[in-house]
Design a protein around this motif. Structure first.
Motif, short mmCIF file in Angstrom:
data_model
loop_
_atom_site.label_atom_id
_atom_site.label_comp_id
_atom_site.label_asym_id
_atom_site.label_seq_id
_atom_site.Cartn_x
_atom_site.Cartn_y
_atom_site.Cartn_z
N CYS A 12 84.89 -144.77 -17.06
CA CYS A 12 85.94 -143.88 -17.57
C CYS A 12 86.71 -144.62 -18.65
CB CYS A 12 86.91 -143.48 -16.45
SG CYS A 12 86.19 -142.33 -15.29
N THR A 14 90.04 -144.47 -19.05
CA THR A 14 91.18 -145.06 -18.33
C THR A 14 91.08 -144.57 -16.89
OG1 THR A 14 92.58 -143.17 -18.82
CG2 THR A 14 92.73 -145.04 -20.33
N ARG A 15 91.88 -145.13 -16.05
CA ARG A 15 91.85 -144.75 -14.64
C ARG A 15 93.04 -143.83 -14.36
NH1 ARG A 15 88.45 -145.79 -9.93
NH2 ARG A 15 89.73 -144.59 -8.54
N CYS A 16 92.79 -142.60 -13.93
CA CYS A 16 93.88 -141.67 -13.63
C CYS A 16 94.53 -142.06 -12.30
CB CYS A 16 93.36 -140.25 -13.56
SG CYS A 16 92.38 -139.78 -14.99
N TYR A 18 95.70 -140.60 -9.74
CA TYR A 18 95.44 -139.90 -8.47
C TYR A 18 94.00 -140.07 -8.00
CZ TYR A 18 93.22 -136.59 -11.63
OH TYR A 18 92.41 -136.03 -12.58
N CYS A 19 93.18 -140.74 -8.81
CA CYS A 19 91.73 -140.71 -8.59
C CYS A 19 91.28 -141.76 -7.57
CB CYS A 19 91.03 -140.96 -9.92
SG CYS A 19 89.24 -141.08 -9.76
N ALA A 23 85.09 -144.88 -9.83
CA ALA A 23 85.22 -144.87 -11.29
C ALA A 23 85.86 -146.18 -11.73
CB ALA A 23 86.09 -143.68 -11.71
N GLY A 62 83.40 -140.56 -12.27
CA GLY A 62 83.40 -141.16 -13.58
C GLY A 62 83.37 -140.13 -14.71
N THR A 63 83.00 -140.61 -15.85
CA THR A 63 82.88 -139.76 -17.03
C THR A 63 81.53 -140.05 -17.69
OG1 THR A 63 85.28 -139.97 -17.34
CG2 THR A 63 84.03 -139.03 -19.16
N ASN A 96 84.81 -135.38 -20.07
CA ASN A 96 86.24 -135.23 -20.31
C ASN A 96 86.41 -134.86 -21.78
OD1 ASN A 96 87.60 -135.49 -17.90
ND2 ASN A 96 87.30 -137.71 -17.89
N ARG A 133 96.57 -138.15 -16.99
CA ARG A 133 95.43 -137.82 -17.83
C ARG A 133 95.78 -138.21 -19.26
NH1 ARG A 133 90.78 -136.40 -15.23
NH2 ARG A 133 90.18 -135.19 -17.06
N PRO A 378 88.50 -134.82 -8.55
CA PRO A 378 89.36 -135.94 -8.19
C PRO A 378 90.56 -135.48 -7.38
CG PRO A 378 88.74 -136.05 -10.48
CD PRO A 378 88.24 -134.74 -9.97
S1 SF4 Z 1 86.73 -139.96 -12.54
FE1 SF4 Z 1 88.01 -138.43 -13.58
S2 SF4 Z 1 89.93 -138.51 -12.44
FE2 SF4 Z 1 88.81 -140.41 -11.95
S3 SF4 Z 1 89.57 -141.92 -13.43
FE3 SF4 Z 1 87.73 -140.97 -14.30
S4 SF4 Z 1 88.53 -139.31 -15.58
FE4 SF4 Z 1 90.18 -139.90 -14.20
#
Ligand code: SF4
Length: 404
Positions: A12, A14-16, A18-19, A23, A62-63, A96, A133, A378
């Protein structure tokens, strides 16, 4: 038997906050090794799956779109070469908004990723910031326009409701903006606070407020009304689709069809066995590069647990369960209470029944989030993980759970 394949890409931007998914951010240097490992894992494990015909491939994270579309194409080509994938299989890639543009979307579609699932989450800038986000609402609108221009005809938007500061009015605006963009499929998940996440720590320290369950229940009902009035069918507790666009891959999880999993932390399931890969990407790489299957654990379900699981999973969907699966009379209170209805011999949840099932998964579920993870957004727990439903409880059908 028909089956699905889940491929996990953990990277990803960046790391959100709440996730709690598998990831990682800031590990771009591992990307090319990771792609090579996925190709190798497909070679290593495909021999175990010669009996299955695959009707869906889901590349999630992940992304996944942090990888180059050329790498994703190579991956899809290898999966198709190693597994018996039907020509008309549903092929999804998650993205994303800030990791795609007009060119990459054209390349992804040309590569065969015909279903695009975009992590929109909200059209309220305050809510996106509360979720940490990094994209603004406009980025989602732009990505949808570019996807349509590229030729995408099967789009999903993922939404999350219940972040700090979100009101019913703001949520309604998000729903209406979503409908304006006209995706074929919408997933809407209630935010849950996972203790191990930065948001979980903030809530524990009193620096952030946890979601209000009553407000989230109102938001759930509002999503149902608003999306239904725009022509979307509420076919699973957290999912809505235009006719013909229900997600084949996720229906496989809810119907307990087999699935293979490739990548760090990916789950696989067949018969009475569920197993999963090691979760840390580096450990996954080391094992695959040494020519070993990267399995991190497994469990076997006895027939009663399998029955409970299938019953609860199917009850999440409009396909429901045959009435003959339960003892005569057992379902009566729920039919009379308006939680279930009998449609041509199938017990299916009503909108109120779905609300209670939604609250059930927000409750103290055990085990990690679901198989392959991308059955749930997530912060949400839409599919039971290993060990769920509770294995120590009374061995009776789980009707009481509907009234929790
Ligand atoms: S998987 Fe989705 S919610 Fe989790 S860090 Fe990556 S973009 Fe953010």
């Amino acid at each position: 038997m028909s089956a699905g394949i889940y491929v996990h890409v953990p990277f990803c931007l960046t790391r959100c906050g709440y996730c709690d998914f598998n990831a990682v951010a800031g590990m771009d240097h591992l990307r090319s090794r990771y792609v090579a490992a996925l190709l190798r894992e497909a070679d290593l494990v495909s021999g175990e799956w010669t009996e299955e015909e695959f009707v869906s491939i889901f590349v999630g994270g992940g992304t996944p779109t942090t990888l180059d579309p050329g790498d994703l194409k190579t991956l899809l080509t290898r999966v198709r070469a190693r597994f018996r994938v039907r020509g008309d299989a549903e092929v999804t890639v998650e993205a994303n908004p800030d990791t795609v543009d007009a060119v990459s979307l054209e390349r992804l579609l040309a590569a065969g990723f015909e279903r695009l699932s975009l992590g929109a989450q909200s059209f309220d800038g305050h809510v996106l910031r509360a979720l940490e986000r990094v994209h603004p609402p406009e980025a989602v609108r732009r990505a949808v326009r570019q996807a349509r221009a590229a030729g995408y005809r099967n789009l999903n938007l993922d939404l999350i409701y219940g972040a700090e500061g979100e009101t019913l009015e703001s949520w309604e605006r998000t729903l209406l903006e979503t409908i304006d963009l006209g995706p074929e499929h919408v997933s809407a998940y209630a935010l849950t606070i996972e203790p191990s996440t930065p948001l979980g720590r903030k809530v524990r320290a009193g620096l952030a407020r946890p979601p209000d369950p009553d407000l989230q229940a109102d938001m759930f009902l509002l999503a149902g009304e608003t999306l239904a009035s725009a022509g979307y069918q509420h076919y699973e507790v957290s999912n809505w689709a235009r006719p013909g666009f229900a997600c084949v891959h996720n229906l496989g999880y809810w119907e307990r069809r087999p699935y293979a999993g490739l990548g760090a932390g990916a789950h696989a399931f067949r018969g009475d066995r569920r197993w999963w890969n090691v979760r840390p990407p580096e450990q996954y790489l080391q094992l695959v590069e040494a020519g070993r299957a990267p399995i991190g654990g497994e469990e076997r379900l006895d027939s009663f647990d399998a029955y409970l699981e299938e019953l609860l999973l199917r009850l999440r969907t409009l396909r429901g369960v045959p009435a003959s699966w339960v003892y005569p009379g057992d379902a009566e209170p729920y039919l009379e209470g308006g939680l279930l209805e009998d449609r041509d011999g199938y017990l299916v949840p009503t909108e109120r029944g779905m609300l209670l099932l939604n609250e059930l998964v927000l409750g103290p579920a055990s085990g990690p989030a679901g198989p392959g993870r991308r059955d749930a957004a997530p912060g949400a727990r839409a599919i039971p993980g290993p060990g769920w439903p509770a294995r120590t409880g009374p061995r009776t059908p789980p009707w009481g759970l509907l009234t929790m």
